[in-house]
Design an enzyme around this catalytic site. Structure first.
Site, PDB file in Angstrom:
ATOM      1  N   LYS A  53      48.708  15.999  94.898  1.00 16.69           N
ATOM      2  CA  LYS A  53      47.857  15.726  96.062  1.00 16.69           C
ATOM      3  C   LYS A  53      48.085  16.744  97.184  1.00 16.69           C
ATOM      4  CE  LYS A  53      46.641  11.930  99.178  1.00 16.69           C
ATOM      5  NZ  LYS A  53      46.989  10.569  99.637  1.00 16.69           N
TER       6      LYS A  53
ATOM      7  N   MET B 253      32.809  -0.169  58.603  1.00 14.22           N
ATOM      8  CA  MET B 253      33.470   0.775  57.706  1.00 14.22           C
ATOM      9  C   MET B 253      34.788   0.217  57.195  1.00 14.22           C
ATOM     10  SD  MET B 253      33.139   3.467  56.076  1.00 14.22           S
ATOM     11  CE  MET B 253      32.130   4.822  56.659  1.00 14.22           C
TER      12      MET B 253
ATOM     13  N   GLU C 297      37.776   6.146  82.785  1.00 12.06           N
ATOM     14  CA  GLU C 297      38.073   7.574  82.618  1.00 12.06           C
ATOM     15  C   GLU C 297      37.889   8.050  81.180  1.00 12.06           C
ATOM     16  OE1 GLU C 297      39.938   5.443  84.288  1.00 12.06           O
ATOM     17  OE2 GLU C 297      40.340   6.248  86.292  1.00 12.06           O
TER      18      GLU C 297
ATOM     19  N   PHE D  15      54.796   5.857  92.773  1.00 12.26           N
ATOM     20  CA  PHE D  15      53.603   5.084  92.448  1.00 12.26           C
ATOM     21  C   PHE D  15      52.568   5.964  91.731  1.00 12.26           C
ATOM     22  CE2 PHE D  15      49.374   3.376  93.789  1.00 12.26           C
ATOM     23  CZ  PHE D  15      49.429   2.247  92.996  1.00 12.26           C
ATOM     24  N   GLN D  16      52.137   5.513  90.565  1.00 12.10           N
ATOM     25  CA  GLN D  16      51.135   6.194  89.748  1.00 12.10           C
ATOM     26  C   GLN D  16      51.520   7.608  89.344  1.00 12.10           C
ATOM     27  OE1 GLN D  16      47.294   5.535  91.714  1.00 12.10           O
ATOM     28  NE2 GLN D  16      47.099   3.649  90.528  1.00 12.10           N
TER      29      GLN D  16
HETATM   30  C1  LIG Z   1      39.244   3.720  68.550  1.00 14.83           C
HETATM   31  C2  LIG Z   1      39.202   3.383  67.103  1.00 14.83           C
HETATM   32  N1  LIG Z   1      39.783   2.251  66.646  1.00 14.83           N
HETATM   33  C3  LIG Z   1      39.732   1.955  65.327  1.00 14.83           C
HETATM   34  C4  LIG Z   1      39.121   2.777  64.440  1.00 14.83           C
HETATM   35  C5  LIG Z   1      39.090   2.434  62.961  1.00 14.83           C
HETATM   36  N2  LIG Z   1      37.701   2.215  62.531  1.00 14.83           N
HETATM   37  C6  LIG Z   1      36.976   3.174  61.922  1.00 14.83           C
HETATM   38  S1  LIG Z   1      35.409   2.710  61.617  1.00 14.83           S
HETATM   39  C7  LIG Z   1      35.665   1.187  62.277  1.00 14.83           C
HETATM   40  C8  LIG Z   1      34.579   0.171  62.341  1.00 14.83           C
HETATM   41  C9  LIG Z   1      33.495   0.579  63.249  1.00 14.83           C
HETATM   42  O1  LIG Z   1      32.691  -0.540  63.511  1.00 14.83           O
HETATM   43  P1  LIG Z   1      31.274  -0.402  64.189  1.00 14.83           P
HETATM   44  O2  LIG Z   1      31.402   0.375  65.447  1.00 14.83           O
HETATM   45  O3  LIG Z   1      30.634  -1.728  64.271  1.00 14.83           O
HETATM   46  O4  LIG Z   1      30.505   0.555  63.173  1.00 14.83           O
HETATM   47  P2  LIG Z   1      30.015   0.206  61.665  1.00 14.83           P
HETATM   48  O5  LIG Z   1      31.048   0.774  60.745  1.00 14.83           O
HETATM   49  O6  LIG Z   1      29.904  -1.267  61.542  1.00 14.83           O
HETATM   50  O7  LIG Z   1      28.729   0.921  61.531  1.00 14.83           O
HETATM   51  C10 LIG Z   1      36.989   1.070  62.718  1.00 14.83           C
HETATM   52  C11 LIG Z   1      37.567  -0.155  63.304  1.00 14.83           C
HETATM   53  C12 LIG Z   1      38.547   3.958  64.960  1.00 14.83           C
HETATM   54  N3  LIG Z   1      37.945   4.844  64.171  1.00 14.83           N
HETATM   55  N4  LIG Z   1      38.571   4.219  66.275  1.00 14.83           N
END
Ligand SMILES: Cc1ncc(C[n+]2csc(CCOP(=O)(O)OP(=O)(O)O)c2C)c(N)n1
Ligand SMILES: [Mg+2]
Lengths: 163, 569
Positions: B162, B470, B50, B112-113
């Protein structure tokens, strides 16, 4: 920045969850509510919230704008600067003995409050007035021993023409 | 005409022009899905989770400007939507989320749910409803669409028990909404517009900072006219990217934490900031007290609550960008700002933020810029969140209006793939390139199933650096290069692609990038391109957290770090 107390009146659609929407907004944005009082109005389907809130100028502006964005808020007025009548109701249960009862009654008279219940060791006092009046009464009664207090929160209305 | 609740939902959707629903069924939705069979004009796309439905609806809304609709069952179905709803609302996406709910007699009984999804989504929607009577369905949908698409657009959730789907009611779609508490201001105040005009005419070093509001109000032409007439350089926020053609001489690119050096310098030296449909997010302004210290600020925004929220504003104009800009264009004088524009060019020349190092390393920046060249800046780019997102913002030359779809406010990893599904469904005739991080891709890669089933010709690019890049970059720069929880293994993406019946290529060298991109582009169908890039490449320029825009750091950087204050992360 200086913190000021503001009184706002929100006319809101009388729908389930509207109080929740307003309360949730205050919590989420970290606004400080001093009191909030809700009740019906002269109009069917419309409730009235009187909200007393504390904050600096920028915060108060955000409070106003964010409240205005809530779809169920039909009209919002900050009436702090207007000429208003504001009242609060308090019920105060004070410890009393035969020796102190008359002294308590004197104070109650001066404040034009009422004793609405008498028990062997306590009385319940009902008082209406602005916040200062209730605070002062509370302070005077403090020495006798306060067992319980319930305050309604502020209600307010502008004088003369409508808000 | 008497219809049941489910039919009224479908009739309402059709009257609002809906063509697609991204959804996932469940117990309480059985009567709705059964009814959907009678409405073949409503295309249903089955997602694999979802969250994907919400992101796809969001991607669809961003790509088309029309309401994206997602649908989920009660309980876990509804809670799985939550991230996508928050994401859409943060970026003002017009999305309608429909959730099924337990039957009315069971409400509040923890059946439920059952989950209180209106309570849960209260702070992350523009508005939400729990419908308790089949007779309220039509009015609720009318209101929901109105609220989602007017004023500052946003996300609305409608929760339907529902037995409301199966109850009957007289159906008549209301012609008008009655929402006395909702009156968005769309026309700017003439006196404010006049004051703004005077400031613009007088300014010597003006900049326009354009945000997503320009795209949402489709004010592309008006923005161009304003910029050209007064010769004002155009800077964008991340979500403002592509609201102004980047091959235009007045286009200067993105500001902010990873904004281009000369852009941040321009903002720091400007005497006037004309902010249009942007909300001074901290990633755009950096430290607020150091933001545009010499500038007066004109702030045009449809949401009065955004004005003065983060940054002091001299001339607020509440209104729709398109209307306000049209009025401004009539009043402002023709200008040249020759010295100022030349100054920007000089800065750009001295600080070439988008230059790519020579050599054989497979640099992610090179991948993006090659895709830009080969697609001629004409693709719809969808990104995840992280380094690859910033490189996509910096190195793709967006020539077409509304051609970058990215999660800005919430910064949701995993947004990319499902959002690309929505974008491709919304704009089937345009190339859609989905730039993923290897981390983000693994969060929602199950949507490859949706892509395969619906035969959506999305070109999926995985920037595989083997890291949550990042976060690794911050560990590198601010935590003594102590990498924890950021090295990330992945599956064999080629085999994943094969398992879904999607063609794929892995690229490990610079020389292979161009032919691989061409192969993917020319292939008639979805394609996965995995680029195994330099693992420890960092995004520059960078304004460190807690610093102001003027304190940008450019590579090489490590030796300058000692001098920096202790930033409050
Ligand atoms: C759902 C979620 N969890 C954690 C983060 C924190 N976060 C920001 S950038 C990043 C790394 C992203 O890794 P990747 O998708 O491999 O992209 P890259 O930076 O390596 O290009 C994280 C963990 C986030 N923005 N969103
Ligand atoms: Mg990565």
């Amino acid at each position: 920045m200086t913190q000021d107390q503001h009184t706002m009146v929100a006319l809101v659609a009388d729908r389930p969850g509207v109080l929740n929407r307003v309360a949730s907004l205050f919590r989420r944005r970290g606004f400080n509510i001093d009191s909030i009082a809700v009740g019906h109005t002269e109009q069917k389907g419309v409730s009235r919230m009187t909200i007393v809130v504390n904050g600096d100028e920028a915060t108060i502006e955000q409070v106003r704008k964010q409240l205005d964005k809530v779809i169920d808020v039909i009209k919002l007025s900050d009436i702090t600067e207007s000429s208003i009548v504001d009242r609060e109701l308090a019920l105060i249960k004070v410890r009393s003995t035969p020796e102190t009862r008359s002294e308590i009654m004197q104070i109650v008279d001066i404040f034009r409050a009422k004793i609405v219940d008498v028990a062997p060791d306590s009385v319940i006092i009902e008082v209406t007035g602005d916040t200062d009046k209730i605070d002062s009464l509370f302070n005077l009664l403090h020495n006798f021993g306060i067992k319980e207090m319930a305050r309604s929160g502020r209600l307010a209305m502008t004088r003369g023409s409508n808000l | 005409m008497k219809l049941n609740g489910a039919q009224i939902v479908c009739e309402s959707l059709i009257r609002e022009g809906v063509e697609v629903i991204f959804g996932y069924p469940g117990g309480v939705l059985l009567p709705f899905y059964d009814t959907l069979l009678q409405y073949p004009q409503l295309r249903h796309i089955l997602v694999r989770h979802e969250q994907g439905a919400a992101h796809a609806a969001d991607g669809y809304a961003r790509a088309t400007g029309r309401v994206g609709v997602c649908l989920a069952t009660s309980g876990p179905g509804a809670t799985n939507l939550v991230t996508g709803i928050a994401n859409a609302q943060m970026d003002s996406s017009p999305v309608l989320a429909i959730t099924g709910q337990v039957v009315r007699p069971l409400l509040g009984k923890d059946g439920f749910q059952e989950v209180d999804i209106t309570g849960i989504t209260l702070p992350i929607t523009k508005h939400n409803y729990l419908i308790m009577d089949a007779g309220d369905v039509a009015r609720t949908f009318k209101e929901a669409f109105h609220i989602a698409t007017t004023g500052r657009m946003g996300t609305v959730l409608v929760d339907i028990p529902k037995d409301v789907f199966t109850d009957e009611a007289e159906f008549q779609y209301p012609a008008k909404v009655s929402l006395p508490g909702y009156k968005p201001v769309t026309r700017g105040h003439p006196a404010q517009i006049r004051k703004a005009t005077e400031l613009i005419n007088r300014s010597l070093r003006p900049v326009i900072i354009a945000g997503r509001g320009v795209t949402l109000s489709r004010a592309f032409d008006e923005l161009k006219e304003l910029a050209e007439k007064a010769q004002v350089p155009v800077i964008t926020t991340l979500l403002g990217i592509s609201c102004f053609p980047e091959n235009h001489v007045l286009s200067h690119g993105m500001l902010g934490m990873h904004g281009l050096a000369h852009v941040n310098m321009a903002v720091s030296h400007a005497d006037l900031v004309i902010a249009i449909g942007m909300r001074f997010d901290d990633r755009a302004t950096a430290m607020v007290s150091g933001f545009a210290p010499q500038a007066s600020v004109i702030h045009i925004d449809i949401d009065p609550a955004e004005i003065g929220k983060n940054v002091r504003v001299d001339i607020p104009i509440v209104g729709d960008s398109k209307n306000v800009l049209r009025e401004l264009c009539k009043l402002i004088e023709v200008n040249t700002h020759m010295d100022w524009l030349r100054q920007l060019d000089t800065w750009q020349h001295e600080h070439p933020s988008t230059a790519i190092r020579d050599g054989h390393d497979l640099l992610p920046q090179y991948v993006i810029s090659t895709i830009s060249d080969i697609t001629d800046g004409d693709a719809v780019i969808v990104t995840g969140v992280g380094q690859h997102q910033m490189w996509s913002a910096q190195h793709y030359c967006y020539k077409k209006p509304n051609s970058l779809i990215s999660s800005g406010g919430l910064g949701t990893m995993g947004f990319e793939l499902p959002a690309a599904v929505g974008a491709k469904v919304g704009r089937p005739d345009e190339p859609v390139w989905c730039i993923c991080g290897d981390g983000g891709f693994q969060m929602t890669m199950q949507e490859l199933g949706t892509i395969a089933q619906e035969r959506l010709a999305v070109k999926v690019v995985i920037i595989n650096n083997g890291y949550l890049g990042m976060v690794r970059q911050w560990q590198d720069l601010f935590y003594g290069r102590r990498y924890i929880a950021t090295p990330l293994s992945g599956p064999d993406f080629q085999k994943i692609a094969e398992a879904y019946g999607i063609r794929a290529l892995r690229v490990t060298e610079r020389g292979e990038v161009e032919p691989a991109v061409r192969t993917a582009m020319d292939h008639d169908g979805p394609f996965i391109l995995e680029f195994v890039v330099e693992p420890e490449e960092n995004v520059y320029p960078m304004v460190p957290p807690g610093a102001s825009l003027a304190d940008i750091i450019e590579p090489p950087v490590r030796q300058t770090l000692g001098a920096m204050p202790n930033f409050n992360l």
